[in-house]
Structure formats: structure tokens, C-alpha cells
Motif scaffolding. Structure first.
Motif, PDB file in Angstrom:
ATOM      1  N   SER A  77       0.847  -1.184   0.000  1.00 44.73           N
ATOM      2  CA  SER A  77       0.000   0.000   0.000  1.00 44.73           C
ATOM      3  C   SER A  77       0.884   1.236   0.000  1.00 44.73           C
ATOM      4  CB  SER A  77      -0.907   0.001   1.233  1.00 44.73           C
ATOM      5  OG  SER A  77      -1.636   1.196   1.321  1.00 44.73           O
ATOM      6  N   CYS A  78       0.612   2.177  -0.891  1.00 49.41           N
ATOM      7  CA  CYS A  78       1.434   3.379  -1.031  1.00 49.41           C
ATOM      8  C   CYS A  78       0.602   4.629  -0.770  1.00 49.41           C
ATOM      9  CB  CYS A  78       2.043   3.463  -2.436  1.00 49.41           C
ATOM     10  SG  CYS A  78       3.174   2.104  -2.844  1.00 49.41           S
ATOM     11  N   THR A  79       1.226   5.643  -0.201  1.00 49.54           N
ATOM     12  CA  THR A  79       0.576   6.935   0.004  1.00 49.54           C
ATOM     13  C   THR A  79       1.033   7.957  -1.033  1.00 49.54           C
ATOM     14  OG1 THR A  79       2.267   7.581   1.608  1.00 49.54           O
ATOM     15  CG2 THR A  79       0.282   6.522   2.465  1.00 49.54           C
ATOM     16  N   ILE A  80       1.684   7.484  -2.068  1.00 41.75           N
ATOM     17  CA  ILE A  80       2.067   8.308  -3.213  1.00 41.75           C
ATOM     18  C   ILE A  80       1.442   7.684  -4.449  1.00 41.75           C
ATOM     19  CG2 ILE A  80       4.209   9.260  -2.277  1.00 41.75           C
ATOM     20  CD1 ILE A  80       5.724   6.995  -3.591  1.00 41.75           C
ATOM     21  N   PRO A  81       1.228   8.452  -5.503  1.00 44.40           N
ATOM     22  CA  PRO A  81       0.608   7.886  -6.707  1.00 44.40           C
ATOM     23  C   PRO A  81       1.479   6.796  -7.329  1.00 44.40           C
ATOM     24  CG  PRO A  81       0.563  10.296  -6.765  1.00 44.40           C
ATOM     25  CD  PRO A  81       1.462   9.905  -5.638  1.00 44.40           C
ATOM     26  N   ARG A  82       0.942   5.611  -7.444  1.00 48.83           N
ATOM     27  CA  ARG A  82       1.695   4.505  -8.046  1.00 48.83           C
ATOM     28  C   ARG A  82       2.036   4.786  -9.509  1.00 48.83           C
ATOM     29  NH1 ARG A  82       0.612  -0.756  -5.012  1.00 48.83           N
ATOM     30  NH2 ARG A  82       0.998  -1.842  -6.971  1.00 48.83           N
ATOM     31  N   ALA A  83       1.261   5.666 -10.152  1.00 50.02           N
ATOM     32  CA  ALA A  83       1.517   5.983 -11.565  1.00 50.02           C
ATOM     33  C   ALA A  83       2.885   6.624 -11.758  1.00 50.02           C
ATOM     34  CB  ALA A  83       0.428   6.908 -12.098  1.00 50.02           C
ATOM     35  N   TYR A  84       3.440   7.237 -10.703  1.00 49.72           N
ATOM     36  CA  TYR A  84       4.728   7.902 -10.818  1.00 49.72           C
ATOM     37  C   TYR A  84       5.862   7.071 -10.238  1.00 49.72           C
ATOM     38  CZ  TYR A  84       1.913  11.931 -12.082  1.00 49.72           C
ATOM     39  OH  TYR A  84       1.030  12.774 -12.706  1.00 49.72           O
ATOM     40  N   ILE A  85       5.582   5.806  -9.938  1.00 54.80           N
ATOM     41  CA  ILE A  85       6.627   4.872  -9.532  1.00 54.80           C
ATOM     42  C   ILE A  85       7.019   4.066 -10.761  1.00 54.80           C
ATOM     43  CG2 ILE A  85       7.233   2.934  -8.046  1.00 54.80           C
ATOM     44  CD1 ILE A  85       5.152   3.919  -6.054  1.00 54.80           C
ATOM     45  N   ALA A  86       8.280   4.092 -11.105  1.00 50.89           N
ATOM     46  CA  ALA A  86       8.738   3.448 -12.342  1.00 50.89           C
ATOM     47  C   ALA A  86       9.885   2.487 -12.056  1.00 50.89           C
ATOM     48  CB  ALA A  86       9.188   4.501 -13.353  1.00 50.89           C
ATOM     49  N   ASP A  87      10.060   1.539 -12.942  1.00 53.05           N
ATOM     50  CA  ASP A  87      11.167   0.596 -12.870  1.00 53.05           C
ATOM     51  C   ASP A  87      12.416   1.288 -13.405  1.00 53.05           C
ATOM     52  OD1 ASP A  87      12.989  -1.449 -13.166  1.00 53.05           O
ATOM     53  OD2 ASP A  87      11.530  -2.894 -13.874  1.00 53.05           O
ATOM     54  N   GLY A  88      13.452   1.383 -12.560  1.00 53.14           N
ATOM     55  CA  GLY A  88      14.683   2.036 -12.979  1.00 53.14           C
ATOM     56  C   GLY A  88      15.567   1.188 -13.864  1.00 53.14           C
ATOM     57  N   GLY A  89      15.329  -0.130 -13.925  1.00 52.65           N
ATOM     58  CA  GLY A  89      16.097  -0.981 -14.834  1.00 52.65           C
ATOM     59  C   GLY A  89      16.859  -2.095 -14.161  1.00 52.65           C
ATOM     60  N   PRO A  90      17.853  -1.796 -13.299  1.00 54.00           N
ATOM     61  CA  PRO A  90      18.693  -2.891 -12.785  1.00 54.00           C
ATOM     62  C   PRO A  90      17.993  -3.844 -11.838  1.00 54.00           C
ATOM     63  CG  PRO A  90      19.836  -0.781 -12.682  1.00 54.00           C
ATOM     64  CD  PRO A  90      18.407  -0.474 -12.995  1.00 54.00           C
ATOM     65  N   GLY A  91      16.849  -3.498 -11.284  1.00 50.88           N
ATOM     66  CA  GLY A  91      16.155  -4.391 -10.362  1.00 50.88           C
ATOM     67  C   GLY A  91      16.661  -4.229  -8.940  1.00 50.88           C
ATOM     68  N   LYS A  92      15.994  -4.928  -8.028  1.00 49.20           N
ATOM     69  CA  LYS A  92      16.336  -4.847  -6.610  1.00 49.20           C
ATOM     70  C   LYS A  92      17.777  -5.289  -6.387  1.00 49.20           C
ATOM     71  CE  LYS A  92      14.847  -6.687  -2.133  1.00 49.20           C
ATOM     72  NZ  LYS A  92      13.897  -7.604  -1.458  1.00 49.20           N
ATOM     73  N   ASP A  93      18.551  -4.434  -5.730  1.00 49.43           N
ATOM     74  CA  ASP A  93      19.967  -4.669  -5.425  1.00 49.43           C
ATOM     75  C   ASP A  93      20.828  -4.813  -6.669  1.00 49.43           C
ATOM     76  OD1 ASP A  93      19.703  -4.554  -2.617  1.00 49.43           O
ATOM     77  OD2 ASP A  93      19.037  -6.631  -2.546  1.00 49.43           O
ATOM     78  N   GLY A  94      20.265  -4.497  -7.853  1.00 49.59           N
ATOM     79  CA  GLY A  94      21.085  -4.460  -9.064  1.00 49.59           C
ATOM     80  C   GLY A  94      22.137  -3.367  -8.958  1.00 49.59           C
ATOM     81  N   ILE A  95      21.827  -2.307  -8.232  1.00 48.54           N
ATOM     82  CA  ILE A  95      22.818  -1.319  -7.805  1.00 48.54           C
ATOM     83  C   ILE A  95      23.116  -1.651  -6.348  1.00 48.54           C
ATOM     84  CG2 ILE A  95      23.261   1.118  -7.346  1.00 48.54           C
ATOM     85  CD1 ILE A  95      21.372   1.761  -9.673  1.00 48.54           C
ATOM     86  N   PRO A  96      24.298  -2.161  -6.032  1.00 45.92           N
ATOM     87  CA  PRO A  96      24.560  -2.691  -4.689  1.00 45.92           C
ATOM     88  C   PRO A  96      24.905  -1.594  -3.682  1.00 45.92           C
ATOM     89  CG  PRO A  96      26.467  -3.029  -6.089  1.00 45.92           C
ATOM     90  CD  PRO A  96      25.421  -2.404  -6.959  1.00 45.92           C
ATOM     91  N   ALA A  97      24.104  -1.462  -2.651  1.00 39.61           N
ATOM     92  CA  ALA A  97      24.427  -0.546  -1.560  1.00 39.61           C
ATOM     93  C   ALA A  97      25.652  -1.076  -0.811  1.00 39.61           C
ATOM     94  CB  ALA A  97      23.241  -0.424  -0.615  1.00 39.61           C
TER      95      ALA A  97
END
Length: 465
Positions: free
Chosen positions: A39-59
Motif C-alpha cells: 500500500s502506497c501513500t504516493i501515486p503509483r503511476a509515478y513509480i517506475a522501474d529504474g532498470g537494474p532491479g532490486k539490489d542491481g545497484i549494490p548498496a
């Protein structure tokens, strides 16, 4: 030719999602899958896939720090930018070169649990205290909100935290704020000059990366308006990629100071301003292209600052101050001003408000021209929508009662903030309940909308005006 932002290495699914957004604004099914039932309190329409996927950019978590003369710091050039801060008595530098490739650095020092974050797509650098997330480390979700990094907490629930919202906006922790930790962004040479004893993140991070190469091509170049994910409206007052010093205080009060304007003020500059109701002083150092915002209050004394040549001094004691808010000579030597919350891009939530109506969560905001971020309908939009809904539902109910074959009802509502003069005159003549007197125009409008819409034949003519 596709914009250079697509030079970012993307897996095939991410590339398809990005092309979809660029070509038609359609919603990525990859994003839907990643969000799942959150559940989100921001518009889901403005959430986009950045490409690399979860942890594709390693913290990173607790990387090694080395002295500037160490061979593992040789990747740093003097004009590279760093996020500098003091933690548990140590001066630390986290280069943006590291942020380009990792975006989040989790750091534990003593009792402090910090997340040093940099989003290359919005250019925003913020340092958070992770204590409100129970000290959990953060990772890179692979999702973007309004082109900005969305982090996730490494817990069993994994809420999503848009960096520039400074709070969780999806998941069970939604609404939990992340306190900002004082930091300054400036050139590596400037930070070393201020703090010769500093250490910096080692190039030996456990990942094979070229930390001297900016991986986004000319994405950050002035005049390049290309974005990786959609933003409903760009503020036309400044270049979309211009670097600013942003000051964000309680209640959504915020101000942005463009670096170009600060640089024009000279080698050193002092800017005194009020943000919300709070006094703020900004110190700027031109050679290091860095600045920071502080409260001018030191103990029970309110200081005023000015520059003399290339030196920042306070008028009360003539102590000399550095750009990071430390008095380096004079009666106040060794004391420091309290840093105000700041971000390198200056974006804020503006008037963004979470609403709970029954079992539904909605988001309200104001448009950019009124100081908001346009992430939801304004209060007037909600009012108009309520009136239109009242009319549409009443029409449907009336048609069903009469047995009429009503297939579709379209209600268009416009509004203005001014009450017509004739209505004001009538309001002054009578309260509307038989008693004499007057009331405010806002009060009158409220009474009309609540009474006139109670019956269809009175509601429709009022809305249609």
C-alpha cells in the motif's frame, strides 16, 4: 536516437519498461510486480522501474575508509565532489563517485546508524539517521519515484522510502520519517583543506567499478532535459539539471538557492533568509563550490554574519567562520552552529498531505506554482470532485428511481476562489436563515455547497455556473 540516459546498463526487462515509459507513458508491469500488494501513500503511476532491479545497484555497508594519501584513495581528483560530515569525532568523506555506482552507504559509528545517499538521476545527496527504521540497513529497490531513488529497508517487511520524501511511502512503515543528519557537499580539495585529517571511502569496495567514470554519459549536462521516469510537471523557472542548495525545514517549508547565483556572489558569501518562520544563514565557499545552511542562534545569542574580503565573520565577536559552520578563530573559536536540514537539490514535499478517508488513503498537494510538488489533487480539486460526484450519483439514483435508461453522466466542474459580487451582497443582506447580519465569503460558500447540493434540482444549476 534515444537520450543518453539509456547508456545506463539495463537488463532487457528494464530496457523494455523504460522504452514503454518514454514512448507512451504506459505503466510498467515490472513495477506492478515489484510493488506487489504494498500500500502506497504516493501515486503509483509515478513509480517506475529504474532498470537494474532490486539490489542491481549494490548498496555498501561499513566500507573501509583510508587517508587521502593512501593508494586506495588515488581514484579521487581534486574537483570530484564529496559528501562530508563529522561522525563520532571523525571527519569522513563519501565521494559522489561512490554514490554514482552504489547510491546508498550504510554506516555504523558508535551509536550512530546512518545512511549516506546519493541519487544520480536527481543529483540529490542526503544523509539520514536510520534510528526511526530501527537501525535497519537500506538497499536500492530498483524503483524510482518522480525520477528519484527509492530505498527499501532490509527487514522482513521491506517498506519503500523515496529519498527526497525523507520518509517511507509504501509498506507498513509508510509515514515514518527519516531524520536528516548534518552534512555538506563540496569539492574534494575543499573538504581536505577544511579537514586535513579526513578519511575517504576506499576504492576497494568489494565490487569491480571504475570510480573515476560517471556512468550516465551527458545526463547531468545543463540543458539536457531527459529523465529516466516521468515527472508530471517540471518547474520552468530554472534548468532541470541545475545544482541547487536546498533547505528543508519542518512543516514543508523549503527554499532552493541555485549554485550559479551563489557563485556570482564571490569567493565567499553569506545569505540570511527566513524559511517558514525560522531564521537561516547560508555560508558559501566559491573555490570548493560548497555551501551549508545553519541556525544563526548560538546558545542564547543570535549572531549576524557578513564577509570581509574572503573571510566570514560575525558582527558580535568578529570571530572567523568556515563554510561548515565552525568558528576557527576569535572569541568563539571551537564552537559550531547548528546545521539546518538540507539537500543538494532542494526538492521537498511542499504541501503533500496523506489523507485517510474510510479505508482509503489519498494524497493531496498544491501545484508547483503555489509551492507544492503536484503529486496529488489540491483541496479545490477535491472540492470540485466532491461536487461532481454528488451530482453524478444523484443523477444515477434519480434515473434508476424513474426507470430511465441512463447510460452515462458526465459532470464538468470549474471553480474560482472569488465569490461573485451579487452573492456577497446577498450574504451581507441576510445570513440565509432568516436572521440579519453578515458572514465571510468563505463561510457563505461553505453554506451554499452544503445546502444547495442537498437536492438535485438545486445542485445542478449551482455547479453548472
Amino acid at each position: 536516437m534515444l537520450p543518453s540516459l539509456l547508456r545506463r546498463p539495463l537488463p532487457l526487462a528494464g530496457l523494455a519498461a523504460t522504452l514503454c515509459l518514454l514512448a507512451s507513458g504506459c505503466k510498467s508491469s515490472v513495477t506492478d510486480t515489484a510493488l506487489g500488494e504494498l500500500s502506497c501513500t504516493i501515486p503509483r503511476a509515478y513509480i517506475a522501474d529504474g532498470g537494474p532491479g532490486k539490489d542491481g545497484i549494490p548498496a555498501l555497508t561499513n566500507p573501509v575508509f583510508v587517508r587521502p594519501d593512501n593508494a586506495d584513495a588515488a581514484y579521487m581528483r581534486d574537483d570530484d565532489r564529496v559528501i562530508g560530515m563529522q561522525v563520532a569525532g571523525e571527519y569522513l568523506a563519501i565521494p559522489l563517485n561512490i554514490g554514482w555506482w552504489h547510491e546508498v552507504v550504510n554506516l555504523d559509528r558508535g551509536s550512530m546508524r546512518l545512511a549516506i545517499t546519493h541519487c544520480p538521476l536527481t543529483g540529490s545527496s542526503l544523509v539520514f539517521d536510520r534510528s526511526t527504521a530501527d537501525g535497519a540497513a537500506f538497499g536500492v529497490s530498483g524503483l524510482l519515484y518522480l525520477n528519484n531513488l527509492m530505498m527499501y529497508d532490509r527487514t522482513g517487511t521491506e517498506s519503500l522510502w523515496p529519498q527526497m520524501a525523507r520518509a517511507a511511502r509504501c509498506g507498513v512503515r509508510s509515514g515514518t520519517a527519516l531524520p536528516l543528519f548534518p552534512s555538506v557537499e563540496m569539492s574534494w580539495s575543499g573538504w581536505k583543506a577544511l579537514h586535513p585529517g579526513t578519511t575517504v571511502v576506499s576504492s576497494k569496495t568489494g565490487h569491480v567499478r571504475d570510480y573515476q567514470r560517471y556512468p550516465y554519459g551527458d545526463y547531468a549536462a545543463p540543458g539536457n532535459s531527459a529523465l529516466l521516469s516521468p515527472i508530471p510537471r517540471l518547474d520552468p523557472r530554472r534548468d532541470a539539471k541545475e545544482r541547487v542548495l536546498g533547505i528543508v525545514l519542518g512543516g514543508g517549508a523549503a527554499v532552493a538557492l541555485p549554485f550559479g547565483e551563489l557563485a556570482a556572489a564571490g569567493a565567499n558569501a553569506v545569505v540570511a533568509l527566513t524559511v517558514g518562520a525560522q531564521p537561516v544563514v547560508v555560508f558559501w565557499n566559491g573555490p570548493s563550490a560548497g555551501g551549508a545552511a545553519f541556525s544563526p542562534q548560538l546558545g542564547d545569542r543570535r549572531l549576524t554574519f557578513r564577509t570581509e574580503g574572503s573571510t566570514i565573520i560575525d558582527a558580535e565577536t568578529r570571530s572567523r567562520w568556515d563554510v561548515d559552520g565552525r568558528a576557527v578563530s576569535g572569541p568563539l573559536a571551537g564552537q559550531s552552529l547548528t546545521a539546518q536540514a538540507r539537500a543538494s537539490t532542494g526538492a521537498s514535499d511542499g504541501f503533500m498531505t496523506d489523507l485517510l478517508a474510510g479505508g482509503d488513503r489519498l494524497l493531496a498537494d498544491e501545484p508547483l506554482r503555489d509551492g507544492g510538488t503536484d503529486t496529488g489533487p489540491s483541496p479545490y480539486d477535491f472540492l470540485s470532485s466532491a461536487l461532481a460526484t454528488c451530482t453524478s450519483m444523484t443523477l444515477q439514483q434519480y434515473a434508476r428511481r424513474k426507470g430511465w435508461p441512463l447510460e452515462r453522466a458526465i459532470v464538468r466542474v470549474t471553480h474560482g476562489r472569488a465569490i461573485p459580487r451579487a452573492d456577497q451582497e446577498r450574504a451581507s443582506a441576510s445570513r440565509g436563515d432568516g436572521s440579519s447580519g453578515s458572514w465571510s465569503s468563505a463561510d457563505h460558500a461553505k453554506r451554499r455547497s452544503s445546502s444547495d447540493c442537498s437536492r438535485l434540482q438545486r445542485c445542478v444549476p449551482y455547479i453548472a455556473r
